[in-house]
Design a protein around this motif. Structure first.
Motif, PDB file in Angstrom:
ATOM      1  N   ARG A 204     -15.929 -64.784  -3.987  1.00 37.39           N
ATOM      2  CA  ARG A 204     -16.873 -65.218  -5.026  1.00 37.39           C
ATOM      3  C   ARG A 204     -17.545 -64.021  -5.684  1.00 37.39           C
ATOM      4  N   ARG A 205     -17.985 -63.053  -4.870  1.00 41.52           N
ATOM      5  CA  ARG A 205     -18.655 -61.878  -5.439  1.00 41.52           C
ATOM      6  C   ARG A 205     -17.672 -61.017  -6.222  1.00 41.52           C
ATOM      7  N   THR A 206     -16.415 -60.947  -5.778  1.00 45.69           N
ATOM      8  CA  THR A 206     -15.402 -60.217  -6.547  1.00 45.69           C
ATOM      9  C   THR A 206     -15.305 -60.778  -7.954  1.00 45.69           C
ATOM     10  N   LYS A 207     -15.210 -62.100  -8.062  1.00 44.93           N
ATOM     11  CA  LYS A 207     -15.098 -62.714  -9.383  1.00 44.93           C
ATOM     12  C   LYS A 207     -16.359 -62.471 -10.203  1.00 44.93           C
ATOM     13  N   GLU A 208     -17.520 -62.517  -9.561  1.00 45.08           N
ATOM     14  CA  GLU A 208     -18.768 -62.245 -10.276  1.00 45.08           C
ATOM     15  C   GLU A 208     -18.803 -60.808 -10.793  1.00 45.08           C
ATOM     16  N   LEU A 209     -18.387 -59.865  -9.968  1.00 40.26           N
ATOM     17  CA  LEU A 209     -18.402 -58.458 -10.376  1.00 40.26           C
ATOM     18  C   LEU A 209     -17.429 -58.200 -11.517  1.00 40.26           C
ATOM     19  N   VAL A 210     -16.270 -58.844 -11.470  1.00 39.16           N
ATOM     20  CA  VAL A 210     -15.336 -58.719 -12.584  1.00 39.16           C
ATOM     21  C   VAL A 210     -15.974 -59.227 -13.866  1.00 39.16           C
ATOM     22  N   GLY A 211     -16.665 -60.367 -13.776  1.00 44.30           N
ATOM     23  CA  GLY A 211     -17.346 -60.899 -14.947  1.00 44.30           C
ATOM     24  C   GLY A 211     -18.430 -59.977 -15.464  1.00 44.30           C
ATOM     25  N   MET A 212     -19.147 -59.308 -14.553  1.00 43.47           N
ATOM     26  CA  MET A 212     -20.202 -58.389 -14.960  1.00 43.47           C
ATOM     27  C   MET A 212     -19.634 -57.170 -15.677  1.00 43.47           C
ATOM     28  N   ALA A 215     -13.315 -57.841 -18.099  1.00 40.19           N
ATOM     29  CA  ALA A 215     -11.901 -57.664 -17.774  1.00 40.19           C
ATOM     30  C   ALA A 215     -11.256 -56.510 -18.523  1.00 40.19           C
ATOM     31  N   ASP A 216     -11.869 -56.027 -19.588  1.00 38.34           N
ATOM     32  CA  ASP A 216     -11.297 -54.911 -20.335  1.00 38.34           C
ATOM     33  C   ASP A 216     -11.358 -53.594 -19.580  1.00 38.34           C
ATOM     34  N   ARG A 217     -12.145 -53.522 -18.481  1.00 33.12           N
ATOM     35  CA  ARG A 217     -12.309 -52.257 -17.766  1.00 33.12           C
ATOM     36  C   ARG A 217     -11.841 -52.318 -16.317  1.00 33.12           C
ATOM     37  N   VAL A 218     -11.511 -53.488 -15.832  1.00 37.26           N
ATOM     38  CA  VAL A 218     -11.183 -53.669 -14.418  1.00 37.26           C
ATOM     39  C   VAL A 218      -9.681 -53.491 -14.194  1.00 37.26           C
ATOM     40  N   MET A 219      -9.317 -52.791 -13.107  1.00 36.10           N
ATOM     41  CA  MET A 219      -7.914 -52.590 -12.761  1.00 36.10           C
ATOM     42  C   MET A 219      -7.665 -53.034 -11.324  1.00 36.10           C
ATOM     43  N   PHE A 220      -6.526 -53.645 -11.106  1.00 36.27           N
ATOM     44  CA  PHE A 220      -6.119 -54.035  -9.755  1.00 36.27           C
ATOM     45  C   PHE A 220      -5.721 -52.803  -8.958  1.00 36.27           C
ATOM     46  N   ASP A 244      -4.874 -64.180 -19.831  1.00 39.22           N
ATOM     47  CA  ASP A 244      -5.148 -63.003 -20.656  1.00 39.22           C
ATOM     48  C   ASP A 244      -5.889 -61.942 -19.857  1.00 39.22           C
ATOM     49  N   ASP A 245      -6.891 -62.351 -19.091  1.00 45.01           N
ATOM     50  CA  ASP A 245      -7.648 -61.393 -18.289  1.00 45.01           C
ATOM     51  C   ASP A 245      -6.781 -60.796 -17.183  1.00 45.01           C
ATOM     52  N   LEU A 246      -5.935 -61.601 -16.577  1.00 45.36           N
ATOM     53  CA  LEU A 246      -5.049 -61.065 -15.547  1.00 45.36           C
ATOM     54  C   LEU A 246      -4.091 -60.036 -16.132  1.00 45.36           C
ATOM     55  N   GLU A 247      -3.568 -60.285 -17.317  1.00 44.40           N
ATOM     56  CA  GLU A 247      -2.696 -59.286 -17.945  1.00 44.40           C
ATOM     57  C   GLU A 247      -3.414 -57.954 -18.101  1.00 44.40           C
ATOM     58  N   LYS A 248      -4.661 -58.008 -18.544  1.00 43.93           N
ATOM     59  CA  LYS A 248      -5.429 -56.773 -18.702  1.00 43.93           C
ATOM     60  C   LYS A 248      -5.623 -56.080 -17.352  1.00 43.93           C
ATOM     61  N   MET A 249      -6.048 -56.827 -16.356  1.00 51.96           N
ATOM     62  CA  MET A 249      -6.442 -56.223 -15.084  1.00 51.96           C
ATOM     63  C   MET A 249      -5.249 -55.829 -14.230  1.00 51.96           C
ATOM     64  N   LEU A 250      -4.126 -56.500 -14.403  1.00 49.55           N
ATOM     65  CA  LEU A 250      -2.955 -56.202 -13.586  1.00 49.55           C
ATOM     66  C   LEU A 250      -2.088 -55.090 -14.155  1.00 49.55           C
ATOM     67  N   TRP A 251      -2.170 -54.833 -15.485  1.00 45.66           N
ATOM     68  CA  TRP A 251      -1.356 -53.722 -15.988  1.00 45.66           C
ATOM     69  C   TRP A 251      -1.812 -53.116 -17.305  1.00 45.66           C
ATOM     70  N   LYS A 252      -2.343 -53.897 -18.227  1.00 47.41           N
ATOM     71  CA  LYS A 252      -2.667 -53.311 -19.531  1.00 47.41           C
ATOM     72  C   LYS A 252      -3.746 -52.239 -19.423  1.00 47.41           C
ATOM     73  N   ASN A 253      -4.785 -52.509 -18.654  1.00 49.29           N
ATOM     74  CA  ASN A 253      -5.847 -51.511 -18.499  1.00 49.29           C
ATOM     75  C   ASN A 253      -5.320 -50.264 -17.786  1.00 49.29           C
ATOM     76  N   ALA A 254      -4.451 -50.457 -16.806  1.00 47.44           N
ATOM     77  CA  ALA A 254      -3.894 -49.313 -16.080  1.00 47.44           C
ATOM     78  C   ALA A 254      -3.032 -48.457 -16.994  1.00 47.44           C
ATOM     79  N   GLU A 255      -2.297 -49.091 -17.900  1.00 48.57           N
ATOM     80  CA  GLU A 255      -1.532 -48.306 -18.873  1.00 48.57           C
ATOM     81  C   GLU A 255      -2.473 -47.490 -19.755  1.00 48.57           C
ATOM     82  N   ARG A 256      -3.560 -48.101 -20.214  1.00 52.02           N
ATOM     83  CA  ARG A 256      -4.519 -47.364 -21.045  1.00 52.02           C
ATOM     84  C   ARG A 256      -5.155 -46.232 -20.244  1.00 52.02           C
ATOM     85  N   PHE A 257      -5.483 -46.496 -18.995  1.00 47.07           N
ATOM     86  CA  PHE A 257      -6.134 -45.488 -18.163  1.00 47.07           C
ATOM     87  C   PHE A 257      -5.208 -44.307 -17.880  1.00 47.07           C
TER      88      PHE A 257
END
Length: 263
Positions: A204-212, A215-220, A244-257
């Motif tokens: 639950r706290r993981t999901k809350e922290l992701v929301g805080m 999703a544009d900055r979080v990476m798996f 959409d958020d999973l796509e960002k967090m699972l690979w799109k953000n990591a590609e940008r990073f």
């Protein structure tokens, strides 16, 4: 489908058992993995993780070159791996090693202030950040309630000094102190990863922290060999995020990073 685990450690087979044991002793946890590239890649049989950002930490300056050689070699053997170089604050000629590592094909740098026993914003490291700003992204262990070396406020100082430095503030920006990490860094230009977090803060706290954080900055990330990448993937993807958020967090953000396109 592309999935990038942005935070995994690997070691040569001859020292892997000892290295994994030392990490377990430092964090007082039972380690999952053997610490080898083979064991890391075996997780692909249980989860659709296509790529791993791999690195290791230099606890003495004499280890930097050999670690970088090893990571680069493993990346040549295994195209699923994206290698980040090691650095130590007491290395005599960091600029030369940075250039050599880039020539080896390494794509970023990893630092762990707590195990390297150095303030994240120590002048020796500030010199290194100046060298890699705009050239290599940085994964840095951030936050430990037991020490002050990696306190998020130190990263804030770094980010203000080097605004073009691309940084992943690992472990929700504050391992063991995620709320402090958020308070200090949420308004900064920084990525974060979720490695070594879900087991401590809960779903639950993981999901809350992701929301805080957004999703544009979080990476798996898994922090292998501390945790099983496949199980971490299953847990993270079960938390009810949008596609959409999973796509960002699972690979799109990591590609940008990382600046590496794998999709």
């Amino acid at each position: 489908m592309t999935v990038i685990d942005v935070h995994a450690h690997i070691y040569p087979e001859k020292i892997a058992e000892r290295a994994v044991g030392a990490v377990g002793d430092f964090y007082l946890v039972d380690m999952y993995g053997e610490g080898t590239a083979a064991h890391l890649l075996a997780s692909q049989q249980q989860a659709p993780i296509t790529h791993f950002v791999v690195h290791s930490v230099a606890t003495k300056p004499s280890a930097v070159a050999s670690i970088n050689d090893f990571i680069a070699e493993q990346c040549r053997i295994h195209p699923e791996l994206i290698g980040f170089m090691a650095m130590h604050q007491d290395l005599e000629d960091p600029e030369a090693e940075i250039e050599r590592a880039i020539g080896l094909g390494l794509k970023g740098m990893k630092l762990h202030p707590d195990t390297q026993k150095v303030n994240m914003d120590d002048p020796r490291l500030m010199n290194v950040y100046e060298m890699i700003e705009g050239r290599l992204p940085l994964i840095v262990h951030t936050g430990d309630y037991r020490t002050d070396f990696s306190h998020p406020r130190r990263l804030k100082n770094i980010l203000h000094t080097f605004p073009d430095l691309v940084v992943d503030a690992a472990h929700f920006g504050g391992w063991s102190v995620p709320e402090i990490g958020y308070d200090e860094l949420h308004d900064e230009n920084v990525f974060i990863d979720v490695s070594s977090s879900m087991a401590f803060v809960g779903n639950r706290r993981t999901k809350e922290l992701v929301g805080m954080w957004g999703a544009d900055r979080v990476m798996f990330g898994s922090d292998f060999p501390m945790w099983d990448p496949a199980r971490e993937y299953d847990t993270f993807t079960s938390l009810g995020f949008s596609d959409d958020d999973l796509e960002k967090m699972l690979w799109k953000n990591a590609e940008r990073f990382t600046g590496v396109s794998v999709s």
